[in-house]
Design an enzyme around this catalytic site. Structure first.
Site, short mmCIF file in Angstrom:
data_model
loop_
_atom_site.label_atom_id
_atom_site.label_comp_id
_atom_site.label_asym_id
_atom_site.label_seq_id
_atom_site.Cartn_x
_atom_site.Cartn_y
_atom_site.Cartn_z
N ARG A 66 24.53 -25.28 -1.70
CA ARG A 66 23.55 -26.01 -1.65
C ARG A 66 23.20 -27.21 0.05
O ARG A 66 23.81 -26.55 0.80
CB ARG A 66 24.05 -27.38 -2.47
CG ARG A 66 25.12 -27.99 -2.67
CD ARG A 66 25.42 -28.38 -1.52
NE ARG A 66 24.95 -29.16 -1.41
CZ ARG A 66 24.66 -29.80 -0.28
NH1 ARG A 66 25.82 -29.19 0.66
NH2 ARG A 66 24.08 -31.42 0.51
N GLY A 67 22.05 -27.16 0.02
CA GLY A 67 21.32 -27.74 0.91
C GLY A 67 20.38 -26.66 1.92
O GLY A 67 20.36 -25.40 1.51
N GLN A 216 27.20 -35.85 -3.79
CA GLN A 216 27.76 -34.68 -2.63
C GLN A 216 27.71 -35.60 -1.87
O GLN A 216 28.48 -35.39 -0.42
CB GLN A 216 26.47 -34.47 -2.41
CG GLN A 216 26.30 -33.02 -3.23
CD GLN A 216 24.83 -33.90 -4.21
OE1 GLN A 216 24.52 -34.90 -4.57
NE2 GLN A 216 24.11 -33.26 -4.56
N ASP A 257 14.71 -31.33 1.96
CA ASP A 257 14.54 -29.74 1.67
C ASP A 257 13.32 -30.18 1.88
O ASP A 257 12.79 -28.08 1.69
CB ASP A 257 14.83 -30.03 -0.39
CG ASP A 257 16.13 -30.09 -0.56
OD1 ASP A 257 17.23 -28.78 -0.46
OD2 ASP A 257 17.32 -31.23 0.03
N ASN A 267 14.00 -35.14 -0.20
CA ASN A 267 14.99 -35.04 -0.21
C ASN A 267 15.97 -35.47 -1.74
O ASN A 267 15.09 -35.73 -2.46
CB ASN A 267 15.71 -35.52 0.91
CG ASN A 267 16.63 -35.42 1.91
OD1 ASN A 267 17.28 -34.50 1.70
ND2 ASN A 267 17.97 -36.95 1.27
#
Length: 370
Positions: A66-67, A216, A257, A267
């Site tokens: 992810r990211g 996260q 993102d 985000n």
């Protein structure tokens, strides 16, 4: 797909054994893509191997990776893997398989624009190599995926240097979610700023929001900072206002993102609240973002698609359920922070203060090279 426990150099290790070494979020090993399973950090550390586009798409969808930057890199490798896996087929079947791979990867997560940026770049590469043999096309696509990954690290290093200049020695910096090496091909965006500041000799400390519901910040950002020996304090998401009110936060640095053409920022959910609080307390709010995360085709944040994830993520975590049975749930994975709340965008080409549609466009028109 297959998984195996490794330490950060690639030899066997206990699942809970953490060692302070360079994190390779994704890597190419023996004709396969390996990605850290971020769903089980920090209690376990292992890589999962991927061999085709369908598997990579599922890895992205299920948040093994992810990211935004890391998702883009993974998608690029997914295309290359599909070509390698199907190069023995007829040309028609080969091209059909690659096209199907593009479609599967594009459907994996809707908000992270780097996914679509990387797929577009890989498609251009595929089309340019159309007259080559199938084996040559597979290797050309793999070479492009390698370059996208290496380029991401160079970009993060450049962003880190620019961002470090914004933090004073001794700064106490809040971040939300994880925008570190685990969210990129290496170094990180927001956490890359922290790493670069430390490399420049500044003593900074990090305050990490827990980042519910997927945690996260607690699981990934805290883990990365501990590995780097960068002082980090974990707080729940509803504590940042209290710390700001008491003068315990000097700046906020987050990743993103997707950034719209006017500077609005999507985000991880909760970022908007942090930005509002930062404005209330006159604390600078910085967003670290590569140009590949800026979507100039989208006019404002209201046009950014917001992913809704499974309700189970809100009802509890892993095998533990704490919510009342039968309760209704909303689980938007992202929110949008208006550009007026963003002090500056930190990019590989420099810092964009008070982002708006004009200076964001100027950034892309700049001839300044990385």
């Amino acid at each position: 797909m297959s998984s195996h426990y490794v330490n950060l150099k690639g030899t066997s290790m206990s699942p809970v054994e953490n060692q302070k070494r360079s994190v390779e979020t994704l890597r190419w090993v023996n004709d396969r893509l390996e990605m850290i399973d971020q769903r089980v950090l920090p209690m376990q550390f292992f890589y999962i191997s991927y061999f085709n586009a369908k598997e990579v798409a599922e890895g992205i969808r299920s948040m093994v990776v992810r990211g935004a930057p890391a998702i883009g890199c993974a998608a690029a490798y997914g295309v290359a893997l599909e070509a390698i896996a199907t190069q023995h087929l007829s040309l028609i079947a080969f091209n059909k398989a690659i096209e199907s791979g593009f479609e599967l990867l594009a459907q994996s997560r809707p908000t992270a624009v780097n996914l679509f940026w990387a797929l577009k770049r890989m498609r251009r590469c595929w089309e340019a190599a159309s007259t080559s043999s199938k084996a040559e096309i597979a290797q050309i696509l793999l070479k492009e995926a390698h370059e996208i990954s290496a380029e991401d690290v160079r970009i993060n290093r450049a962003m880190g240097a620019f961002g470090a200049s914004l933090l004073h020695d001794g700064a106490r910096v809040l971040t939300h979610c994880n925008a570190g090496a685990l969210a990129t091909a290496g170094h990180g965006t927001a956490l890359g700023v922290f790493r670069s500041a430390v490399e420049a000799g500044k003593k900074i400390s990090v305050i990490a929001d827990e980042t519910r519901p997927f945690l996260q910040g607690a699981r990934l950002t805290a883990w990365e900072m501990v590995q780097e020996n960068i002082p980090v304090t974990l707080i729940t998401d509803n504590m940042s206002g209290h710390l700001m009110q008491n003068g315990e936060i000097d700046a906020v640095v987050v990743g993103t993102d997707r950034v719209a053409a006017n500077g609005d920022v999507a985000n991880k959910i909760g970022t908007y609240m942090v930005a509002v609080l930062a404005r209330r307390h006159n604390i600078p709010f910085y967003v670290a973002c590569p140009l590949s995360t800026i979507d100039i085709a989208i006019g404002s944040g209201k046009d950014i698609p917001i992913e809704e994830r499974a309700i189970e993520e809100v009802l509890g975590f892993r095998d533990c359920t704490w919510a009342a049975k039968g309760v209704s749930v909303r689980n938007p994975a992202f929110d949008v922070t208006p550009a007026e709340l963003v002090t500056a965008l930190i990019t590989e080409k420099g810092i964009v203060h008070n982002p708006n549609i004009q200076n964001v466009a100027d950034l892309f028109n700049s001839n300044k090279a990385l």
